[in-house]
Write a protein that holds these residues in place. Structure first.
Motif, PDB file in Angstrom:
ATOM      1  N   GLU A  36     -10.848   8.061   6.745  1.00 15.89           N
ATOM      2  CA  GLU A  36     -11.565   8.037   5.469  1.00 15.89           C
ATOM      3  C   GLU A  36     -12.102   9.417   5.094  1.00 15.89           C
ATOM      4  OE1 GLU A  36     -14.414   4.831   5.577  1.00 15.89           O
ATOM      5  OE2 GLU A  36     -12.832   3.321   5.271  1.00 15.89           O
ATOM      6  N   GLU A  37     -12.453  10.249   6.085  1.00 16.81           N
ATOM      7  CA  GLU A  37     -12.901  11.605   5.787  1.00 16.81           C
ATOM      8  C   GLU A  37     -11.769  12.428   5.180  1.00 16.81           C
ATOM      9  OE1 GLU A  37     -14.647  13.424   9.254  1.00 16.81           O
ATOM     10  OE2 GLU A  37     -16.384  12.091   9.189  1.00 16.81           O
TER      11      GLU A  37
ATOM     12  N   ARG B 177     -11.391   4.776  11.823  1.00 15.41           N
ATOM     13  CA  ARG B 177     -11.696   4.523  10.409  1.00 15.41           C
ATOM     14  C   ARG B 177     -12.393   5.731   9.793  1.00 15.41           C
ATOM     15  NH1 ARG B 177     -11.235   0.454   7.153  1.00 15.41           N
ATOM     16  NH2 ARG B 177     -10.705  -0.993   8.810  1.00 15.41           N
ATOM     17  N   GLN B 178     -13.376   6.279  10.474  1.00 10.84           N
ATOM     18  CA  GLN B 178     -14.128   7.413   9.945  1.00 10.84           C
ATOM     19  C   GLN B 178     -13.230   8.627   9.754  1.00 10.84           C
ATOM     20  OE1 GLN B 178     -17.602   8.451  12.203  1.00 10.84           O
ATOM     21  NE2 GLN B 178     -18.161  10.114  10.832  1.00 10.84           N
TER      22      GLN B 178
ATOM     23  N   ARG C 293     -11.322   5.088   1.683  1.00 14.32           N
ATOM     24  CA  ARG C 293     -12.724   4.651   1.591  1.00 14.32           C
ATOM     25  C   ARG C 293     -12.936   3.895   0.278  1.00 14.32           C
ATOM     26  NH1 ARG C 293     -15.412   9.307   1.940  1.00 14.32           N
ATOM     27  NH2 ARG C 293     -15.443   9.221   4.210  1.00 14.32           N
TER      28      ARG C 293
ATOM     29  N   PRO D 115     -10.143  10.080   0.962  1.00 11.58           N
ATOM     30  CA  PRO D 115     -11.149   9.290   0.240  1.00 11.58           C
ATOM     31  C   PRO D 115     -10.575   8.051  -0.447  1.00 11.58           C
ATOM     32  CG  PRO D 115     -11.456  11.623  -0.179  1.00 11.58           C
ATOM     33  CD  PRO D 115     -10.169  11.489   0.587  1.00 11.58           C
TER      34      PRO D 115
END
Length: 119
Positions: A105-106, A101-102, A112, A109
């Motif tokens: 999302e990085e 997920r991280q 996120r 965007p």
């Protein structure tokens, strides 16, 4: 970060211990099927009742996306099985390892923001 190919990068975030997450660099490159049935290859799906997923069934669509995002080893795994709009729509509902997920999302965007809008 190592460049895997023009369409994806291998991040420092782990999908699981010893396996770094691969992320598509451009969501537009995700042109997998958005409907019908999909049969995952053995390197992505090696256990369970059947490697065939009916995308008309919401739980199967989510399950396929969770598997591919977690187990992808090549850029083609992402571009061939994931669809940009479906990924964005499903993102808040997907149960993923924190590293997956991280990493996504990085790089994206919009994912996120989609998750935050639902929360």
């Amino acid at each position: 970060m190592d460049t895997v190919a023009a369409v994806a990068v291998r991040t420092q975030h782990e999908a699981r211990p010893g396996r770094r997450t691969i992320v598509a660099t451009d969501l537009a490159s995700l042109r997998g099927p958005a409907e019908g049935t999909v049969e995952l290859p053995l390197w992505l799906y090696w256990s369970g009742p059947s490697p065939v997923f009916d995308l008309a069934k919401p739980f199967m669509r989510r399950w396929l996306y969770e598997i591919v995002l977690r187990e992808a080893a090549r850029p083609e795994d992402l571009t061939g099985y994931l669809d940009r709009d479906t990924l964005i729509g499903l993102w808040p509902e997907l149960y993923l390892p924190a590293g997956v997920r991280q990493a996504w999302e990085e790089y994206h965007p919009v994912l996120r923001a989609t998750a935050a809008a639902v929360a």
